[in-house]
Design a protein around this motif. Structure first.
Motif: not given
Length: 287
Positions: A120-134
């Motif tokens: 696993y690689f785990l990345q914290p963040g805001s929903s906005v930033n994580l949405y765009h990362a996916v």
């Protein structure tokens, strides 16, 4: 070439600090420096130079930094491709702060018991930033707040937890009417740049409530701590435990509130789809 050494170099180049890279990798600075040196020996080029306390890529390092991520992804994908339908390889996951503490430990522990080939690689963040990362392919899946707009058809969504709004008040504050309390007490606002904070804002506007706002924060645990110290009241989603220890709070559920839907967003295709589907199933089985 050991791709872990290459990944270490890329993190050092990104943050400009061996110490910061070591913190992210949960390693010692000396171990990270050894990885960089081993990579330099293998490539026959100096990749970084020190400028004061910062580390900067050399010309050769910049070239590796440009092409390195593709090599790392290809190596990661190859492991998953070779495994076929067996969930394996590195699963790159994102999660909001509350999901990272309240859901990720249980979900990944459950998944690891069944599929030990996954790392696993785990990345914290805001929903906005994580949405765009996916959507950009930087992450395979993320636990985020449901967006208020349609999700592209190439991606999946599953709601795993609904969190109603609650009024947080200090333990010694007498609360007879939640609306009167919101109007009269100093108000600590959940950041309107966060999707959850926008739900709070819609609730206040929908009920024509004017508040005495004195702070606006994006960290829910910090908001709860301020309320605990008697510095005001707050309207927040009832997020998954654990909450900060030792807080003395009153919590009143707003019965007519729009819930904050927490769920998993994932890519519907790709070489790691077997591992992604296994993660989604583990999320949906969350108690």
């Amino acid at each position: 070439m050991d791709t872990k050494f290459l990944e270490s170099f890329l993190i050092v180049a990104e943050c400009g600090s061996v110490a910061e890279a070591a913190r992210r990798l949960n390693m010692t600075s000396a171990a990270v420096a050894q990885r960089i040196k081993a990579l330099e020996i293998e490539l026959g080029q100096e990749l970084v130079s020190r400028v004061g306390r910062t580390v900067r890529p050399t010309a050769a390092g910049l070239a590796v930094q440009r092409h390195g991520p593709a090599l790392v992804r290809a190596a990661r994908d190859l492991q998953a491709i070779a495994a076929g339908d067996i969930p394996s390889g590195q699963l790159r996951l994102g999660a909001t702060a509350t999901a990272m503490t309240g859901l990720i430990p249980h979900i990944t522990a459950s998944l690891s018991e069944r599929f030990r080939q996954i790392d696993y690689f785990l990345q914290p963040g805001s929903s906005v930033n994580l949405y765009h990362a996916v959507l950009a392919g930087e992450l395979d899946a993320a636990l985020i707040i449901e967006p208020q707009f349609p999700i592209p058809k190439a991606f999946g969504w599953s709601t795993i937890r609904q969190e109603p709004l609650v009024l947080l008040a200090p333990a010694d504050l007498q609360v007879e009417d939640v609306y009167k309390t919101l109007a009269e007490q100093p108000f600590i606002r959940y950041d309107r740049n966060q999707w959850g904070g926008q739900i709070v804002d819609r609730y206040l506007r929908g009920h024509s409530l004017t508040v005495r706002e004195w702070a606006e924060l994006d960290a829910l645990d910090a908001i709860a701590a301020l309320v605990d110290r008697g510095l005001g009241v707050a309207l927040v989603p009832d997020w998954a435990p654990p909450w900060p220890e030792g807080l003395r709070l009153q919590k009143f559920q707003m019965e007519d509130s729009e819930p904050r839907n927490l769920g998993v967003l994932w890519a519907n295709s790709g070489p790691r789809i077997a591992a992604i589907r296994a993660f989604v199933e583990a999320c949906e089985d969350f108690p």
